[in-house]
Each structure stands twice: as structure tokens, then as C-alpha cells.
Design a protein around this motif. Structure first.
Motif, PDB file in Angstrom:
ATOM      1  N   PHE A 136       0.856  -1.186   0.000  1.00  0.00           N
ATOM      2  CA  PHE A 136       0.000   0.000   0.000  1.00  0.00           C
ATOM      3  C   PHE A 136       0.888   1.231   0.000  1.00  0.00           C
ATOM      4  O   PHE A 136       2.088   1.150   0.300  1.00  0.00           O
ATOM      5  CB  PHE A 136      -0.916  -0.022   1.230  1.00  0.00           C
ATOM      6  N   PRO A 137       0.323   2.403  -0.337  1.00  0.00           N
ATOM      7  CA  PRO A 137       1.126   3.624  -0.327  1.00  0.00           C
ATOM      8  C   PRO A 137       1.876   3.786   0.996  1.00  0.00           C
ATOM      9  O   PRO A 137       1.354   3.473   2.062  1.00  0.00           O
ATOM     10  CB  PRO A 137       0.075   4.731  -0.510  1.00  0.00           C
ATOM     11  N   GLY A 138       3.102   4.234   0.867  1.00  0.00           N
ATOM     12  CA  GLY A 138       3.962   4.397   2.036  1.00  0.00           C
ATOM     13  C   GLY A 138       4.826   3.178   2.286  1.00  0.00           C
ATOM     14  O   GLY A 138       5.579   3.124   3.248  1.00  0.00           O
ATOM     15  N   GLY A 139       4.680   2.157   1.424  1.00  0.00           N
ATOM     16  CA  GLY A 139       5.490   0.946   1.561  1.00  0.00           C
ATOM     17  C   GLY A 139       4.946  -0.039   2.580  1.00  0.00           C
ATOM     18  O   GLY A 139       5.611  -1.016   2.920  1.00  0.00           O
ATOM     19  N   ILE A 141       2.714  -3.089   4.043  1.00  0.00           N
ATOM     20  CA  ILE A 141       2.394  -4.383   3.427  1.00  0.00           C
ATOM     21  C   ILE A 141       1.386  -5.153   4.267  1.00  0.00           C
ATOM     22  O   ILE A 141       1.492  -5.203   5.494  1.00  0.00           O
ATOM     23  CB  ILE A 141       3.682  -5.219   3.265  1.00  0.00           C
ATOM     24  N   LEU A 142       0.405  -5.768   3.586  1.00  0.00           N
ATOM     25  CA  LEU A 142      -0.527  -6.660   4.260  1.00  0.00           C
ATOM     26  C   LEU A 142       0.231  -7.925   4.626  1.00  0.00           C
ATOM     27  O   LEU A 142       0.918  -8.504   3.792  1.00  0.00           O
ATOM     28  CB  LEU A 142      -1.707  -7.002   3.343  1.00  0.00           C
ATOM     29  N   ARG A 143       0.133  -8.321   5.889  1.00  0.00           N
ATOM     30  CA  ARG A 143       0.895  -9.485   6.332  1.00  0.00           C
ATOM     31  C   ARG A 143       0.003 -10.456   7.098  1.00  0.00           C
ATOM     32  O   ARG A 143      -1.095 -10.094   7.535  1.00  0.00           O
ATOM     33  CB  ARG A 143       2.084  -9.048   7.178  1.00  0.00           C
ATOM     34  N   TYR A 144       0.515 -11.677   7.247  1.00  0.00           N
ATOM     35  CA  TYR A 144      -0.197 -12.748   7.945  1.00  0.00           C
ATOM     36  C   TYR A 144       0.737 -13.343   8.981  1.00  0.00           C
ATOM     37  O   TYR A 144       1.828 -13.804   8.642  1.00  0.00           O
ATOM     38  CB  TYR A 144      -0.618 -13.819   6.936  1.00  0.00           C
ATOM     39  N   GLU A 145       0.338 -13.282  10.244  1.00  0.00           N
ATOM     40  CA  GLU A 145       1.153 -13.836  11.329  1.00  0.00           C
ATOM     41  C   GLU A 145       0.254 -14.498  12.362  1.00  0.00           C
ATOM     42  O   GLU A 145      -0.745 -13.903  12.792  1.00  0.00           O
ATOM     43  CB  GLU A 145       1.968 -12.730  12.015  1.00  0.00           C
ATOM     44  N   ASN A 146       0.631 -15.703  12.753  1.00  0.00           N
ATOM     45  CA  ASN A 146      -0.067 -16.432  13.818  1.00  0.00           C
ATOM     46  C   ASN A 146      -1.580 -16.492  13.606  1.00  0.00           C
ATOM     47  O   ASN A 146      -2.360 -16.287  14.538  1.00  0.00           O
ATOM     48  CB  ASN A 146       0.247 -15.831  15.189  1.00  0.00           C
ATOM     49  N   GLY A 147      -1.985 -16.737  12.364  1.00  0.00           N
ATOM     50  CA  GLY A 147      -3.402 -16.892  12.062  1.00  0.00           C
ATOM     51  C   GLY A 147      -4.189 -15.600  11.924  1.00  0.00           C
ATOM     52  O   GLY A 147      -5.411 -15.623  11.834  1.00  0.00           O
ATOM     53  N   VAL A 148      -3.493 -14.455  11.885  1.00  0.00           N
ATOM     54  CA  VAL A 148      -4.165 -13.157  11.787  1.00  0.00           C
ATOM     55  C   VAL A 148      -3.630 -12.397  10.570  1.00  0.00           C
ATOM     56  O   VAL A 148      -2.421 -12.337  10.347  1.00  0.00           O
ATOM     57  CB  VAL A 148      -3.951 -12.318  13.070  1.00  0.00           C
TER      58      VAL A 148
END
Length: 176
Positions: A136-139, A141-148
Motif C-alpha cells: 500500500f502507499p507508504g510501503g 504491506i498486508l501481512r499474515y502472522e499467527n493466524g491473523v
């Protein structure tokens, strides 16, 4: 052409498995040419992004379309529970409005595929609508950790009329 999704009867409950069956029928009608045309739309839509970000954006979404359609067609999981029809109806209303406002064939292809993929991820799989790794703008990032699923822009988009964020399982990334 009227889709199977357009024929859903919102006066009766629908299970996640039945929605999956409908989505599989829809996915089986997607031709590779439509995915290519959707990619052309993405290129046009992203033309003002910086070239590196634009190329990653187009590649990520085109790949996500291919992978999600393939995953959907091959999905043999059993999903428990019912679909929230109020939310699904509202979800379709937003997507159908976007589709009606499409300005070209390539955008219509994008909207068709996006509706199938987003419905699958949001209402059947209960996964983030955007692919993990989306920048996304600003660098951010959508991330996935520990099921979330952690989204860097969720809170800012919740009240945007055309945004699907309020249907997405991701949560606001508080590290941003």
C-alpha cells in the motif's frame, strides 16, 4: 449474461458449502482471456504509480487471480456454517455498482473475477481479500502472522463507500 451469483435467493439461508458450489460454477466460466483482459485493466488503472510499484502490483494481482481461481476450482474442503446474507447482499451491492460503472470490457473482466475471488476469500475461506504481501502507499504491506491478517490501511478505509474492507477478516496493523 446473468451469473449464478446474481441468482442467489437472499430470502433463504445459504451454507458456505453451497456458496462454494456456486462460486465453482462461476469460476469454471472464466476464460484465460478474461484474466488477461483484467490484467490489461490493472495496467491502465496503475499507470500513474511508480514503475517498480506498478509492476509488482500488476504481477501480484494477476498471479492472485490465477491462483485464487485455481484454488477455488480445486477446493474440496468442507466449510461449516452459514453465510451472513445481510453482509453478502451489501457486499454484492457494492461490487455490482462498481461493475455497472465499468468503462470498458477489460474493467468488466476485472470486476467479474474480483467478485468471484473476493466472495470466495471473504465469505467462504475467511481470508484477507487482498493477497498477503500487497503493498500500500507508504510501503506498508498486508501481512499474515499467527493466524491473523494485518492490514496497514483497514481503519482508514472502513468508511470509504466503495471499499470492501468492512467485509474483510483482516485487522488494522497497529505496528503502522
Amino acid at each position: 449474461m446473468i451469473s449464478y451469483l446474481d441468482k442467489i435467493d437472499f430470502s433463504h439461508e445459504i451454507s458456505k458449502n453451497n456458496l462454494l458450489k456456486i462460486l465453482k460454477k462461476e469460476a469454471s466460466n472464466i476464460h484465460i482471456k478474461e484474466i488477461m483482459d483484467a490484467s490489461i485493466y490493472l495496467k491502465e488503472d496503475a499507470k500513474f504509480m511508480p514503475s517498480k510499484e506498478r509492476d509488482e502490483f500488476i504481477e501480484r494481482f494477476t498471479r492472485a487471480f490465477f491462483i485464487r481461481i485455481k484454488d477455488l476450482k480445486e477446493d474440496k474442503e468442507t466449510y461449516h456454517g452459514q453465510v451472513n446474507l445481510v453482509k453478502l447482499k451489501e457486499f454484492f451491492k457494492i461490487l455490482d455498482k462498481q461493475r455497472k460503472n465499468s468503462k470498458c470490457h477489460e474493467e468488466l473482466c476485472f470486476q467479474k473475477i474480483a467478485k468471484i475471488v473476493a466472495t470466495y476469500t471473504a465469505f467462504v475461506k475467511k481470508e484477507s481479500i487482498h493477497p498477503v504481501g500487497t503493498k500500500f502507499p507508504g510501503g506498508f504491506i498486508l501481512r499474515y502472522e499467527n493466524g491473523v491478517y494485518y492490514c496497514p490501511v483497514k481503519e482508514k478505509q472502513l468508511n470509504t463507500p466503495g471499499a470492501l474492507c468492512r467485509f474483510c477478516v483482516s485487522v488494522q496493523d497497529e505496528m503502522i
